[in-house]
Write a protein that holds these residues in place. Structure first.
Motif, PDB file in Angstrom:
ATOM      1  N   THR A 141       1.185  10.947   5.442  1.00  0.00           N
ATOM      2  CA  THR A 141      -0.198  10.890   5.920  1.00  0.00           C
ATOM      3  C   THR A 141      -0.288  10.390   7.356  1.00  0.00           C
ATOM      4  OG1 THR A 141      -0.571   8.628   5.159  1.00  0.00           O
ATOM      5  CG2 THR A 141      -0.977  10.405   3.562  1.00  0.00           C
ATOM      6  N   ILE A 186       7.839  17.035   4.002  1.00  0.00           N
ATOM      7  CA  ILE A 186       7.335  15.704   4.376  1.00  0.00           C
ATOM      8  C   ILE A 186       5.944  15.825   5.001  1.00  0.00           C
ATOM      9  CG2 ILE A 186       7.733  13.764   5.968  1.00  0.00           C
ATOM     10  CD1 ILE A 186      10.793  14.279   5.327  1.00  0.00           C
ATOM     11  N   ILE A 221       0.845  -1.191   0.000  1.00  0.00           N
ATOM     12  CA  ILE A 221       0.000   0.000   0.000  1.00  0.00           C
ATOM     13  C   ILE A 221       0.886   1.249   0.000  1.00  0.00           C
ATOM     14  CG2 ILE A 221      -1.590   1.359   1.432  1.00  0.00           C
ATOM     15  CD1 ILE A 221      -3.036  -0.973   0.466  1.00  0.00           C
ATOM     16  N   LEU A 255      -5.894   0.517   6.738  1.00  0.00           N
ATOM     17  CA  LEU A 255      -6.327   1.435   7.796  1.00  0.00           C
ATOM     18  C   LEU A 255      -7.091   2.571   7.105  1.00  0.00           C
ATOM     19  CD1 LEU A 255      -6.139   2.511  10.761  1.00  0.00           C
ATOM     20  CD2 LEU A 255      -4.022   3.651  10.066  1.00  0.00           C
ATOM     21  N   ASP A 308       6.318  10.091  15.501  1.00  0.00           N
ATOM     22  CA  ASP A 308       5.784  11.037  16.487  1.00  0.00           C
ATOM     23  C   ASP A 308       4.302  10.858  16.788  1.00  0.00           C
ATOM     24  OD1 ASP A 308       7.998  12.761  17.250  1.00  0.00           O
ATOM     25  OD2 ASP A 308       8.046  13.340  15.132  1.00  0.00           O
ATOM     26  N   GLY A 331       0.777   5.162   0.880  1.00  0.00           N
ATOM     27  CA  GLY A 331       0.062   6.300   1.456  1.00  0.00           C
ATOM     28  C   GLY A 331       0.696   7.564   0.897  1.00  0.00           C
ATOM     29  N   GLY A 332       1.421   8.294   1.760  1.00  0.00           N
ATOM     30  CA  GLY A 332       2.123   9.482   1.278  1.00  0.00           C
ATOM     31  C   GLY A 332       3.498   9.170   0.712  1.00  0.00           C
ATOM     32  N   GLY A 333       3.935   7.946   0.894  1.00  0.00           N
ATOM     33  CA  GLY A 333       5.201   7.512   0.303  1.00  0.00           C
ATOM     34  C   GLY A 333       6.451   7.995   1.019  1.00  0.00           C
ATOM     35  N   GLN A 334       6.289   8.660   2.143  1.00  0.00           N
ATOM     36  CA  GLN A 334       7.478   9.247   2.784  1.00  0.00           C
ATOM     37  C   GLN A 334       8.326   8.213   3.508  1.00  0.00           C
ATOM     38  OE1 GLN A 334       8.293  12.599   2.025  1.00  0.00           O
ATOM     39  NE2 GLN A 334       6.769  11.748   0.626  1.00  0.00           N
ATOM     40  N   SER A 335       7.763   7.055   3.757  1.00  0.00           N
ATOM     41  CA  SER A 335       8.579   5.955   4.265  1.00  0.00           C
ATOM     42  C   SER A 335       8.729   4.881   3.200  1.00  0.00           C
ATOM     43  CB  SER A 335       7.947   5.355   5.522  1.00  0.00           C
ATOM     44  OG  SER A 335       7.949   6.304   6.554  1.00  0.00           O
ATOM     45  N   LEU A 336       7.663   4.646   2.460  1.00  0.00           N
ATOM     46  CA  LEU A 336       7.727   3.562   1.469  1.00  0.00           C
ATOM     47  C   LEU A 336       8.689   3.889   0.324  1.00  0.00           C
ATOM     48  CD1 LEU A 336       6.675   0.782   0.692  1.00  0.00           C
ATOM     49  CD2 LEU A 336       4.880   1.899  -0.642  1.00  0.00           C
ATOM     50  N   LYS A 346       9.759  16.972  22.312  1.00  0.00           N
ATOM     51  CA  LYS A 346      10.545  16.153  21.383  1.00  0.00           C
ATOM     52  C   LYS A 346      12.013  16.518  21.498  1.00  0.00           C
ATOM     53  CE  LYS A 346      10.789  15.151  16.385  1.00  0.00           C
ATOM     54  NZ  LYS A 346      10.026  15.092  15.138  1.00  0.00           N
ATOM     55  N   HIS A 388      -0.113  15.201   7.201  1.00  0.00           N
ATOM     56  CA  HIS A 388       0.301  15.769   8.491  1.00  0.00           C
ATOM     57  C   HIS A 388       0.004  17.263   8.527  1.00  0.00           C
ATOM     58  CE1 HIS A 388       2.199  11.976   9.141  1.00  0.00           C
ATOM     59  NE2 HIS A 388       3.210  12.186   8.332  1.00  0.00           N
ATOM     60  N   TRP A 390      13.979  12.397  13.452  1.00  0.00           N
ATOM     61  CA  TRP A 390      13.057  11.661  14.306  1.00  0.00           C
ATOM     62  C   TRP A 390      13.490  11.893  15.747  1.00  0.00           C
ATOM     63  CZ3 TRP A 390      13.921   9.637   9.455  1.00  0.00           C
ATOM     64  CH2 TRP A 390      12.808   9.106   8.770  1.00  0.00           C
TER      65      TRP A 390
HETATM   66  C1  FAD Z   1      13.535  12.522   6.147  1.00  0.00           C
HETATM   67  C2  FAD Z   1      12.333  12.035   6.888  1.00  0.00           C
HETATM   68  C3  FAD Z   1      12.144  12.460   8.177  1.00  0.00           C
HETATM   69  C4  FAD Z   1      11.053  12.031   8.882  1.00  0.00           C
HETATM   70  N1  FAD Z   1      10.923  12.441  10.166  1.00  0.00           N
HETATM   71  C5  FAD Z   1       9.864  12.022  10.867  1.00  0.00           C
HETATM   72  C6  FAD Z   1       9.668  12.447  12.199  1.00  0.00           C
HETATM   73  O1  FAD Z   1      10.431  13.242  12.734  1.00  0.00           O
HETATM   74  N2  FAD Z   1       8.616  11.960  12.885  1.00  0.00           N
HETATM   75  C7  FAD Z   1       7.743  11.086  12.303  1.00  0.00           C
HETATM   76  O2  FAD Z   1       6.807  10.682  12.953  1.00  0.00           O
HETATM   77  N3  FAD Z   1       7.881  10.689  11.048  1.00  0.00           N
HETATM   78  C8  FAD Z   1       8.909  11.125  10.308  1.00  0.00           C
HETATM   79  N4  FAD Z   1       9.032  10.703   9.003  1.00  0.00           N
HETATM   80  C9  FAD Z   1       8.073   9.731   8.440  1.00  0.00           C
HETATM   81  C10 FAD Z   1       6.795  10.437   7.968  1.00  0.00           C
HETATM   82  O3  FAD Z   1       6.027  10.740   9.074  1.00  0.00           O
HETATM   83  C11 FAD Z   1       5.982   9.558   7.039  1.00  0.00           C
HETATM   84  O4  FAD Z   1       4.956  10.376   6.617  1.00  0.00           O
HETATM   85  C12 FAD Z   1       5.349   8.324   7.645  1.00  0.00           C
HETATM   86  O5  FAD Z   1       6.297   7.491   8.237  1.00  0.00           O
HETATM   87  C13 FAD Z   1       4.685   7.458   6.606  1.00  0.00           C
HETATM   88  O6  FAD Z   1       3.558   8.059   6.090  1.00  0.00           O
HETATM   89  P1  FAD Z   1       3.243   7.983   4.573  1.00  0.00           P
HETATM   90  O7  FAD Z   1       1.860   8.451   4.396  1.00  0.00           O
HETATM   91  O8  FAD Z   1       4.264   8.675   3.823  1.00  0.00           O
HETATM   92  O9  FAD Z   1       3.256   6.393   4.297  1.00  0.00           O
HETATM   93  P2  FAD Z   1       3.954   5.522   3.221  1.00  0.00           P
HETATM   94  O10 FAD Z   1       5.401   5.799   3.160  1.00  0.00           O
HETATM   95  O11 FAD Z   1       3.234   5.604   1.940  1.00  0.00           O
HETATM   96  O12 FAD Z   1       3.711   4.097   3.843  1.00  0.00           O
HETATM   97  C14 FAD Z   1       4.384   3.670   5.006  1.00  0.00           C
HETATM   98  C15 FAD Z   1       3.956   2.241   5.322  1.00  0.00           C
HETATM   99  O13 FAD Z   1       2.611   2.198   5.757  1.00  0.00           O
HETATM  100  C16 FAD Z   1       1.827   1.423   4.865  1.00  0.00           C
HETATM  101  N5  FAD Z   1       0.558   2.156   4.718  1.00  0.00           N
HETATM  102  C17 FAD Z   1       0.428   3.460   4.349  1.00  0.00           C
HETATM  103  N6  FAD Z   1      -0.855   3.814   4.419  1.00  0.00           N
HETATM  104  C18 FAD Z   1      -1.548   2.743   4.833  1.00  0.00           C
HETATM  105  C19 FAD Z   1      -2.918   2.493   5.094  1.00  0.00           C
HETATM  106  N7  FAD Z   1      -3.840   3.466   4.994  1.00  0.00           N
HETATM  107  N8  FAD Z   1      -3.272   1.268   5.494  1.00  0.00           N
HETATM  108  C20 FAD Z   1      -2.361   0.291   5.635  1.00  0.00           C
HETATM  109  N9  FAD Z   1      -1.059   0.468   5.419  1.00  0.00           N
HETATM  110  C21 FAD Z   1      -0.650   1.673   5.011  1.00  0.00           C
HETATM  111  C22 FAD Z   1       2.631   1.300   3.609  1.00  0.00           C
HETATM  112  O14 FAD Z   1       2.325   0.128   2.922  1.00  0.00           O
HETATM  113  C23 FAD Z   1       4.039   1.298   4.162  1.00  0.00           C
HETATM  114  O15 FAD Z   1       4.387   0.033   4.626  1.00  0.00           O
HETATM  115  C24 FAD Z   1      10.104  11.147   8.275  1.00  0.00           C
HETATM  116  C25 FAD Z   1      10.288  10.747   6.959  1.00  0.00           C
HETATM  117  C26 FAD Z   1      11.387  11.175   6.259  1.00  0.00           C
HETATM  118  C27 FAD Z   1      11.557  10.727   4.846  1.00  0.00           C
END
Ligand code: FAD
Lengths: 828, 284
Positions: free
Chosen positions: B111, B106, B30, B167, B124, B32-37, B184, B78, B192
């Motif tokens: 998301t 980010i 899946i 979710l 967080d 979401g916002g792709g910031q971890s994936l 924090k 966020h 993080w």
């Molecule tokens: C440089 C950097 C710094 C960061 N610093 C912080 C920080 O200080 N604090 C913090 O909390 N986060 C931090 N993050 C992470 C950020 O919060 C991401 O937004 C979060 O980790 C993942 O959200 P996403 O929507 O981008 O999910 P994605 O990257 O798209 O997905 C993350 C994971 O969740 C799964 N997923 C996504 N959506 C769903 C759904 N609806 N149902 C089921 N599974 C799902 C995906 O399959 C994947 O495994 C940072 C990221 C980066 C790149």
């Protein structure tokens, strides 16, 4: 009144806060970065890299990769053989330096994690990277030399065939050199009736972390082979390619198009460049390689990495008697382009602005199985400045003296210039009293000291510390003869030419190779003033060996003080050539011709011609003096007689939260004497950026390896680069004692902020908690180290950084990842 | 950095997304916002064959008032959460945590649901969600189920969301009128947390009547510091009074040791940061 006087006075360009000409394209990225270059039929490379720090390559199976879609070729070191050339060390610091052979792609053994073992060439970058994962390399792991001190004892050998890790031992002794007295006697005397401060400091390993990853494109399809590369040194690159590949220098054209930062990190000739060159030639097609950020952090050269053992002798009144420096410097796996020369540059700077009667500098360079090290902003001088400025503050603390007063007691007074130092350099100009007085006032030194006392007395949880760094540096690399004496492989001159175009525009060609500094703007200002033409009429050309055929490139704060002076000389020749033409056209005697504000006039008359008019007349060439060439174009090569010695006083106030160890900058003031300022805006930018880099060494950045020799801080998640959010408004100002080694009176500014700031910050952190029994905190001063130092846990915050990277991405999904062999990642 | 090849689908309804997930099974991921994936894919730490992007499903984006709870759609960014007045009024702790999450770029892509589903113990949002007793609404082939925060976080990067589930939204019970603070601790701004503490307190006449405290990066999952919460009840909302209760913050925790700090240091930090978070939340 003459017509000349009627013209509005042309405002001087030098000293104006011109916005940079290059900003629009650099900031928007709509420009020719190397990776933006696309050529017909161009192929792409991906590297297969070793996950091991030290291993024998037992076999390489290329078959699966070769069968992968659109793969053109998979090549190993054995396949490439001698065609790959070899990477050179241009500065053997001693004649018996131990220098391992450095092949771009080694054949049977890898010597650091990330070293290239095979290259995949495919039609697209994605296909090359996919196929790189399919190359199956078998290794037999060897014990790796990782710890610098242990490696210096030859416990484990980085290159077993060499029999030692000790590459070279370089020594300077003031008694032997005749520049001072005996260091041993000075220390002995101080032990009996003075004070001796002995400390050991760690210069952690740093990663230059330029914004644009390195990229190279080679087009072998014309008569000349063209290489575009994100490099600081196109001229040195061309020379080294010719020298090591057998291709004639005249058949190689190197272009450094716009380059996104370097900080010394692109002062290198790289395996990636050599392989792109070899493979493009082998396949007869244009080939591109652009590294990923992970590759950049892992294998683009690192900086610093030293242990410094320092002994400072002084009398009880605080007069310094002698300084002894024993350095261990980590070269990494190979002796790179400048390599051991970096710590040696520090040899001349540990004595800094102080009048040491006796001085000794010993430096042992050591090979390890880590990424090789080389120049990083300041190169040798930040290390030296850190060492001496920390030691002066320690001496002040020991004697219970104000650290500024102690410094003043020992520094060279302004009326003593020119001054020959105990390291043998002649400082031309400077005024440490003036810079310090201004900085002290801007900082509010006395008020902050009073606040510090209040907080100490009250036992505040947040303590205040004041850090000082009264630095100087040698820059403007460099006088060629001095470099020759140091056994450096090249000179230090610079070349420039000025072309007067028919339309009145001026093309300036410089051998300096800007990569973000703003040369185009600053050089235009200089030429505009010198020739009296409009700023916008000057075009600065650089970074292409076919255009700027001669040059020694950009590093060591040399472009303005060496390259700028070459430019002045070339421009002056244009004026000299134009004078007889003006006389001829105005029917006057040359002796009566005056040149001012871009106009040649006949003394005592209102007759005159603009320089552009003379250029146009020379273009048509219908009417010009007999016996003269119809051209105003001129060139000049300038070789300075001396380095150049900017200095300054940097004052830093840090707040330390004793409950958590967190540190916070409260105030930073610096007054730099860089002589004449060409463009204050560019200078501010250089100082701000330089400060942040130096502060980052003090507080945040560190390249950490694990016990297996893998870079743990391999992404920006773990290699902590500050962003704007971590900085503050640094208060900067200048005093000026113009340099007398160049016409404009300029001194280099590219490295000043980095060199000066690191000790100012650490001195401030230590000063904040000294009353709690702390006299050192190892860099970077992490909250944990500070907290441990304050609480006496562990050895005064000296512990090395340990532990794995935080796994924010790794297991993310519960699915098996593939193995990214292109980043040398350990196999999944 | 180029990911390994993958197929891509962008369904517009939760049903279609679930169907795609069912069809591709464990080869699918899946987005979401792709910031971890995306970093995971680009560093080739994972190579799914199918990426199912939730970005076009409008029904799981946005924030609404649902009586006793605020409901945040999984695909709400966020930045949207951080600037939402409903969240600020009824779940201020979440607003405070989002304020300092990563950097602005980010926050505009990442998301709320993605971050919680990702379940990084240094993330967080887990500690505030746990502290406020959030409910996680999860859609799967058999319909929708709701999981309490206490049961949602299972281990490092592991939650109660099944492989064939999504979710869809997070329900946060209203804590209207509570003081909140997220303390924090970082070395650089975009990091993080090394440790963070989420605290919400209801103060009556200068005395803490109720307290909720969540810990970030003090174990494999976000943790709730229940012994601190209990010890805070009836305590004056002053630094000295809170100190003793906060001293229990590290009890029973198992924080990591990494480049940013050893476990022992994190335990120390937890106590100091808890005290500060509670005092600030209480308006001190
Ligand atoms: C440089 C950097 C710094 C960061 N610093 C912080 C920080 O200080 N604090 C913090 O909390 N986060 C931090 N993050 C992470 C950020 O919060 C991401 O937004 C979060 O980790 C993942 O959200 P996403 O929507 O981008 O999910 P994605 O990257 O798209 O997905 C993350 C994971 O969740 C799964 N997923 C996504 N959506 C769903 C759904 N609806 N149902 C089921 N599974 C799902 C995906 O399959 C994947 O495994 C940072 C990221 C980066 C790149």
């Amino acid at each position: 009144m003459t017509t000349t006087q009627d013209r509005p006075a042309v405002a001087k360009e030098i000293g104006q806060e011109r916005r940079r000409k290059e900003d629009q394209r650099l900031i928007t990225g709509r420009t020719r970065w190397t990776d933006n270059i696309v050529l017909p039929g161009m192929l792409h490379m991906a590297m297969v890299r070793s996950p091991f720090a030290h291993a024998k390559i037992t076999s390489i199976d290329k078959s699966a990769a070769e069968a992968s879609p659109n793969v053109v070729s998979v090549l190993t070191g054995a396949d490439l053989g001698e065609s790959q050339g070899v990477l050179i060390n241009a500065w053997a610091i001693t004649t018996d330096q131990v220098t391992p052979t450095h092949l771009p792609c080694p054949i049977d053994k890898v010597s650091f994690a990330g070293e290239i073992v095979a290259v995949v060439v495919a039609r697209t970058q994605a296909e090359a990277r996919d196929a790189a994962e399919l190359v199956d390399v078998e290794y037999e792991e060897l014990p790796a030399a990782l710890d610098l001190k242990k490696s210096a004892n030859d416990e484990v050998l980085a290159h077993p065939d060499l029999g030692t890790n000790k590459s070279a031992f370089w020594k300077f002794d003031s008694l032997e050199a005749g520049t001072g007295s005996s260091i041993d006697e000075a220390i002995e005397k101080a032990r009996t009736d003075g004070v001796v401060i002995e400390r050991e400091y760690r210069q952690q390993r740093l990663i230059p972390a330029f914004m644009e990853p390195r990229s190279t494109v080679v087009d072998p399809t014309g008569e000349q082979i063209t290489m575009w590369s994100a490099t600081q040194v196109p001229h040195i690159l061309r020379f080294a390619l010719a020298a090591t590949t057998g291709v004639s220098e005249s058949k190689i054209r190197v272009i450094a198009p716009d380059v996104g930062g370097g900080f010394g990190g692109k002062l290198q000739t790289t395996p990636e460049e050599w392989l792109t060159f070899a493979i493009a030639n082998r396949l007869g097609k244009p080939v591109k390689f652009t590294e990923t950020r992970s590759e950049s952090l892992m294998v683009a050269h690192h900086g610093r990495d030293q242990w410094q053992k320092l002994t400072l002798a002084a009398d009880k009144e605080g007069n310094v008697l002698g300084l002894k420096v024993d350095l261990l410097a980590d070269l990494g796996a190979y002796v790179s382009l400048v390599g051991g020369g970096v710590p040696v540059l520090g040899a001349f700077m540990f004595n800094a602005i102080y009048k040491f009667p006796a001085y000794q500098f010993n430096c042992q360079t050591v090979l390890t199985n880590k990424t090789w090290t080389d120049a990083y902003r300041g190169a040798g001088r930040p290390e030296a400045t850190f060492g001496i400025e920390r030691m002066m503050s320690e001496l002040a603390a020991e004697l219970d003296m104000d650290p500024l007063e102690l410094r003043e007691k020992n520094w060279i007074k302004h009326e003593e210039f020119p001054f020959t130092t105990v390291a043998g350099l002649e400082y031309d100009t400077g005024n440490y009293e003036a810079a310090t007085a201004l900085a002290r006032e801007m900082f509010g030194y006395d008020d902050l000291r009073a606040e510090q006392k209040r907080r100490r007395d009250a036992g505040d949880k947040v303590q205040l510390g004041i850090g000082i760094s009264t630095f100087t540096e040698m820059c403007g690399l460099a006088p060629s003869r001095v470099l020759g004496q140091l056994n450096y492989g090249a000179g230090g001159w610079e070349h420039a030419s000025v072309r007067m175009l028919a339309t009145g525009k001026v093309e300036v060609v410089t051998g300096a190779s800007a990569h973000g500094q703003g040369h185009e703007t600053a050089f235009s200002q200089i030429v505009a003033d010198r020739l009296g033409v409009a700023f916008d009429d000057v075009e600065v050309l650089h970074g292409d060996t076919q255009i700027a055929h001669k040059g020694l490139d950009t590093y060591g704060s040399r472009s303005l003080v060496v390259g700028g002076e070459a430019l002045v000389k070339a421009a002056d020749k244009v004026v000299e050539k134009a004078k007889p033409v003006a006389a001829h056209l105005l029917e006057a005697s040359v002796d009566d011709i005056e040149f001012e504000g871009g106009r040649f006039t006949v003394r005592g008359t209102d007759q005159g011609l603009a320089i552009g008019e003379i250029a146009a007349a020379m273009f048509s060439a219908h009417d010009y003096p007999e016996g003269m060439e119809p051209s105003l174009d001129s060139e000049a090569t300038f070789d300075p007689v001396n380095f150049n010695y900017p200095h300054g006083t940097h004052l830093c106030a840090m707040e330390v939260d004793t409950e958590t160890g967190a540190v916070k900058m409260r105030k930073y003031v610096c007054v730099d004497d860089i002589g004449t300022v060409i463009n204050p805006l560019i200078v501010s930018g250089q100082i701000h950026g330089g400060l942040v880099q130096g502060i980052a060494q003090a507080l945040w950045e560190e390249a950490v390896y694990d016990d297996a020799g893998t870079l743990v801080s391999g992404s920006f998640v773990d290699y902590l680069l500050p962003t704007a959010a971590d900085t503050m408004n640094y208060e900067i100002d200048h005093t000026s004692t113009p340099s007398i080694t160049n016409t404009l009176g300029t001194k280099g500014v590219g490295e000043a902020g980095t060199i000066a700031s690191t000790p100012a910050v650490v001195n401030a952190v230590v000063d904040a908690v000294r009353h709690l029994g702390v006299n050192d905190i190892q860099m970077p001063c992490t909250p944990e180290r500070v907290w441990k130092a304050v609480n006496g846990v562990g050895a005064g915050g000296e512990a090395s950084t340990e532990g794995a990277a935080a796994a924010h991405f790794d297991p993310a999904t519960g699915m098996e990842g593939t193995t990214d062999r292109t980043t040398g990642g350990t196999q999944a | 950095m180029i990911p390994a090849p993958f197929e891509y689908l962008a369904p517009t309804t939760v049903e279609d997304a679930l169907a795609a997930l069912a069809e591709h099974g464990e080869d699918a991921k899946i987005l979401g916002g792709g910031q971890s994936l995306l970093p995971v894919l680009r560093m080739r730490l994972n190579a799914p064959e199918m990426v199912i992007d939730l970005g076009k499903i409008e029904s799981i984006r946005g924030i609404r008032d649902d009586g006793d709870a605020i409901v945040i759609g999984a695909m709400t960014t966020h930045a949207a959460v951080g600037s939402d007045p409903l969240v600020a009024e009824h779940a201020a702790l979440v607003s405070r945590a989002v304020d300092h999450l990563a950097d602005a770029q980010i926050r505009h892509r990442g998301t709320f649901g993605g971050a919680l589903a990702h379940a990084d113990p240094a993330g967080d949002l887990g500690a505030p969600a746990l502290a406020l007793g959030a409910q996680f609404v999860i859609a799967g082939p058999g319909g929708t189920r709701t999981v309490a925060a206490d049961d949602f976080f299972i281990d490092l990067f592991e939650t109660a969301i099944g492989e064939d589930e999504i979710l869809t939204e997070v329900r946060i019970p209203k804590h209207t009128g509570w003081g909140a603070h997220y303390e924090k601790f970082v070395r650089v701004a975009h990091q993080w947390p090394i440790v963070a503490v989420a605290a919400a307190v209801r103060v009556e006449g200068g005395v803490i009547a109720e307290a909720r405290v969540g810990l970030t990066n003090m174990g494999n999952t976000p943790l709730r510091a229940r012994s601190v919460e209990e010890a805070l009840v009836g305590v004056q909302a002053t630094e000295d009074a809170v100190r003793e209760a906060a001293g229990k913050a590290a009890d029973g925790t198992n924080p990591p040791s990494d480049l940013n700090g050893q476990a022992s240091y994190r335990k120390h930090l937890a106590t100091v940061l808890t005290r500060r978070a509670v005092v600030t939340a209480a308006g001190g």
